[in-house]
Enzyme design. Structure first.
Site, PDB file in Angstrom:
ATOM      1  N   GLU A 295      -0.542  -9.390  -1.126  1.00 28.76           N
ATOM      2  CA  GLU A 295      -1.982  -9.656  -1.003  1.00 28.76           C
ATOM      3  C   GLU A 295      -2.658  -9.645  -2.380  1.00 28.76           C
ATOM      4  OE1 GLU A 295      -2.338  -6.595   2.027  1.00 28.76           O
ATOM      5  OE2 GLU A 295      -3.137  -8.090   3.413  1.00 28.76           O
TER       6      GLU A 295
ATOM      7  N   GLU B   3       4.251  -5.566   7.133  1.00 27.68           N
ATOM      8  CA  GLU B   3       3.443  -4.514   7.762  1.00 27.68           C
ATOM      9  C   GLU B   3       3.788  -4.283   9.230  1.00 27.68           C
ATOM     10  OE1 GLU B   3       2.309  -6.824   5.700  1.00 27.68           O
ATOM     11  OE2 GLU B   3       0.728  -6.047   4.405  1.00 27.68           O
TER      12      GLU B   3
ATOM     13  N   ALA C  40       0.867  -1.182   0.000  1.00 31.15           N
ATOM     14  CA  ALA C  40       0.000   0.000   0.000  1.00 31.15           C
ATOM     15  C   ALA C  40       0.901   1.227   0.000  1.00 31.15           C
ATOM     16  CB  ALA C  40      -0.865  -0.013   1.256  1.00 31.15           C
TER      17      ALA C  40
ATOM     18  N   GLY D  67       0.597  -5.195   0.742  1.00 37.63           N
ATOM     19  CA  GLY D  67      -0.529  -5.231  -0.181  1.00 37.63           C
ATOM     20  C   GLY D  67      -0.148  -5.824  -1.528  1.00 37.63           C
TER      21      GLY D  67
END
Ligand code: 3H9
Length: 706
Positions: free
Chosen positions: A109, A129, A63, A106
């Site tokens: 992911e 993270e 992200a 992310g």
């Protein structure tokens, strides 16, 4: 399709490419772009399968971290990526994720929502993270255990370490390693799987059956030990545990709750601050990016003591041939033996191969003379900390070294300009202050003298990076950034024991605050004789009548230098385990009595505040005087050189979080009680506290002012 994500066609295979430099973070527009490209390809009868890949140097590094700050401040709503990932997973045509560079956070992911993953041999995958104080927030804790198994998913989500392609393949996180051209390999793979019903990660449950309570218990124990004080690793473990107990959708909901708890915490703000602070640090406003950097092909180090040996290893580790010089054969042999032992220990731990060790040792040439120094691009001096000796050494090397050779002193306190004054090249002289053990600690203070050239600074910054260090620019003021601030911190620790706290109270309070060790334990580790020597060197600067700590010198006079002599503030056994030393306690009481210092019970809160606010107050002076460029640089120094807890963001970030008004009020109380000489508040702290400002706001102001 938008300007961040584009689609191209390789016959029947659609290739979706993300172009959001530098790291293809999932900032605004990127998920939408991927989504619309996949939808277009899915609807196109000429397309049989889809490849998603990153343009430039990487797949997706996660992200966009900058967006989290906006969410927390309320500037932007939190947007879930889950529906977007479900859409990828539900695509009727196979979606192959082609990973190079990094698939982090992310990014992984997104990759796991695809039906297949192929990877370049050097690529890394990971859920880092927790290093930012959060947990995977787009079903990483739910999909990863389904692919990699529960134990590995717990490890990756709770500790955040990256994983290479081979291991990812063995675990089932990826399906194939592509040697050679990744696009061609991914397209060929997509063609193989086209026409088969695409497997959905969220529907795989076989590996969830490995779950056993012990995996989670062990991980929690390890997190409490190795990530002391941090909430995110425990939350990540809980989220993976939820994957083993709940259906996918409910597991995702639990993950989202835990993610939010972490995101709206001071810990995540602190860790994200540390992430950006570390990246801002190499930017020096008056040294532009295009400043010429000289190539360091050969180095020389003077002194093979503890620091000299560590510095020599840094050069060898960076692949730079290095001469290490001593004056006596015995000292040289000892230094080389230390280097060999250090490398051998790394080999034993499995972190270096025997061939790697041999290669590094081959790069090191031990010498008793200056032979070969005439070819060096940089000479690092690491002799005893004394001005007379340093000047003698610099005068000698100035005569031998090539005119373009950089001369760097590993001084921790001394005036770099005075050292430079004995050379004919002050523009090439600067400080390279390493932290002990020099081959391990990542911090390098790069000390700018009055005449130091921009090229010497830019070259030093680049060298730091090559050595895998974090170079921080410091002004030439006594003790530079780190050690200058350490002075008041250690002073207060010592005053507190004189006033009635025990050695264990002081160490324990700061340990509980999150420091890797208490201040007196740290002094014992560094050697009390180091400060003793520095105090003698600077005795003439002491202001008469101002209180100074009394006990450390007495310990040194008794030959108690800390761990190396088995006794210092504490007593140490052969395994360097500390225990209470009644003799130190008696000495402290006696010294306090002789000096007329009243003793009282002292709470842990006072111990923490006096030590940490002393650090902050001096930090504010360092910043106000321009010795540090930014408050965040000071934080980087303390996080990487002094084991300040990363989840508190560093001393300046911590002060902002406490509130500068509160910090100032406490300092003013102590100023009234202990005297202005010790506790006069730094002018910058006063200014910021009175105007409701913060250190980070000050950094922003300076950045805007350029
Ligand atoms: C996440 O993904 C949460 C998810 O679960 C989703 C929840 C909804 N964002 O490090 P470098 C910038 S959390 C924004 O010097 P390198 C960086 O600031 C995220 N910016 O390069 C720098 O900018 P500048 C999980 C980012 O080659 C520039 O890129 N992911 C981001 O040494 C170059 O960076 C991570 O934690 C980002 N995500 O290392 C990965 N990443 O040039 C964090 C980088 O202006 N990133 N930037 O100073 C890294 O670990 C390293 O940057 C990486 C490259 C290994 C990728």
């Amino acid at each position: 399709m938008n300007e961040l994500v584009s689609i191209s066609h390789h016959a029947d295979i659609a290739v979706v490419t993300i172009s959001n430099p530098p790291v293809n973070a999932l900032g605004p527009g990127v998920p939408e772009g991927i989504q619309s490209c996949i939808a277009t390809a899915a609807a196109d009868p000429g397309v049989s399968a889809i490849v998603v890949m990153g343009g430039g140097r990487t797949f997706i590094a996660g992200a966009d971290i900058r967006e989290f700050g906006k969410v927390v401040s309320g500037e932007k709503p939190r947007r879930s990526l889950l529906p977007f990932l479900l859409e990828i997973e539900d695509c009727a045509k196979p979606v192959v994720m082609a990973i190079h560079g990094t698939a982090f956070g992310g990014g992984l992911e997104v990759a796991m929502a695809g039906h297949y993953r192929v990877i370049a041999p050097a690529a890394l995958v990971g859920q880092p993270e927790v290093k930012l104080g959060i947990i995977p927030g787009a079903a990483g804790t739910q999909r990863l255990p389904r692919l990699a198994g529960v134990a590995k998913a717990v490890e990756m989500c709770a500790f955040g370490e990256p994983m290479g392609a081979q291991e990812a393949l063995a675990l089932g996180i990826v399906d194939r390693i592509i040697e050679g051209d990744l696009t061609a390999g991914a397209v060929a793979f997509a063609r193989e799987v086209a026409g088969h019903p695409p497997p959905k990660t969220r529907e795989r449950t076989a590996k969830l059956r490995d779950a056993d309570a012990e995996i989670f218990d062990r991980a929690r124990q390890q997190a409490r030990k190795t990530r002391r004080g941090q909430n995110a690793p425990l939350a990540a473990i809980e989220a993976v545990e939820a994957a083993t107990k709940l259906p996918f959708e409910a597991g995702c909901a639990r993950e989202a709750e835990l993610f939010d708890e972490c995101l709206y915490s001071t810990q995540s703000r602190a860790l994200m601050h540390a992430f950006f602070a570390e990246r801002a640090v190499s930017k020096i406003p008056d040294v532009p990016k295009d400043t010429p950097v000289s190539e360091i092909r050969r180095a020389a180090v003077i002194g093979a003591g503890t620091m000299g040996a560590g510095i020599t290893m840094n050069y060898a580790n960076a692949g730079i041939p290095v001469i290490v010089k001593e004056t006596e054969q015995e000292a040289l042999d000892r230094g080389m033996a230390n280097i060999r032992r250090n490398y051998a220990n790394t080999v034993k731990k499995g972190k270096l191969s025997q061939a790697g060790m041999d290669q590094r040792l081959d790069l090191i040439t031990p010498r008793l003379t200056y032979d070969g120094f005439e070819n060096a691009d940089i000479i690092a001096e690491a002799v005893f900390e004394g001005m007379a000796l340093k000047k003698q050494v610099f005068a000698e090397i100035d005569r031998i070294a090539r005119p373009e050779c950089i001369l760097a002193s590993n001084t921790s306190y001394l005036d770099v300009d005075e050292i430079a004054s004995v050379t004919n090249r002050p523009e090439m002289v600067l400080g390279h202050h390493y932290f002990s053990p020099a081959n391990v600690m990542r911090l390098l203070e790069i000390v700018r003298g009055r005449a130091t050239s921009k090229a010497a600074l830019a070259t030093s910054m680049a060298l730091a990076k090559r050595m895998n260090k974090i170079g921080v620019l410091a002004g030439n003021a006594r003790g530079f950034i780190g050690n200058r601030m350490l002075g008041p911190y250690l002073r207060e620790a010592q005053f507190l024991v004189e006033e009635g706290a025990s050695v264990e109270d002081v160490n324990g309070a700061l340990y509980d605050f999150g420091m890797a060790m208490g201040p007196l334990a740290m002094s014992d580790l560094a050697g009390l004789d180091v400060g003793w020597r520095a105090r003698r060197e600077f005795k003439h600067l002491e202001k008469p009548g101002v209180r100074v700590p009394l006990v450390a010198d007495r310990l040194c006079e008794m030959g108690r230098y800390g761990q190396k002599t088995g006794r210092g503030w504490s007593r140490y056994d052969e395994n360097r385990q500390a225990s209470h030393d009644p003799e130190t306690a008696a000495l402290i009481e006696q010294v306090a009595r002789e000096a007329g210092i009243g003793r009282r019970a002292i709470l842990h809160q006072e111990i923490v505040e006096r030590c940490i606010f002393a650090l902050v107050n001096e930090g504010a002076r360092v910043l106000g005087e321009g010795v540090a460029l930014r408050a965040s640089d000071i934080d980087v120094v303390y996080l990487n050189g002094y084991a300040f807890p990363a989840w508190r963001g560093g001393p300046m970030f911590y002060a902002d979080a406490v509130g500068l008004g509160t910090v100032l009020a406490r300092i003013q109380e102590w100023s009234a009680c202990h005297g202005e000489d010790l506790w006069s508040p730094a002018p910058l702290l006063v200014e910021l506290a009175r105007s409701g400002g913060t250190f980070s706001g000050f950094d922003k102001r300076r950045e805007v002012a350029g």
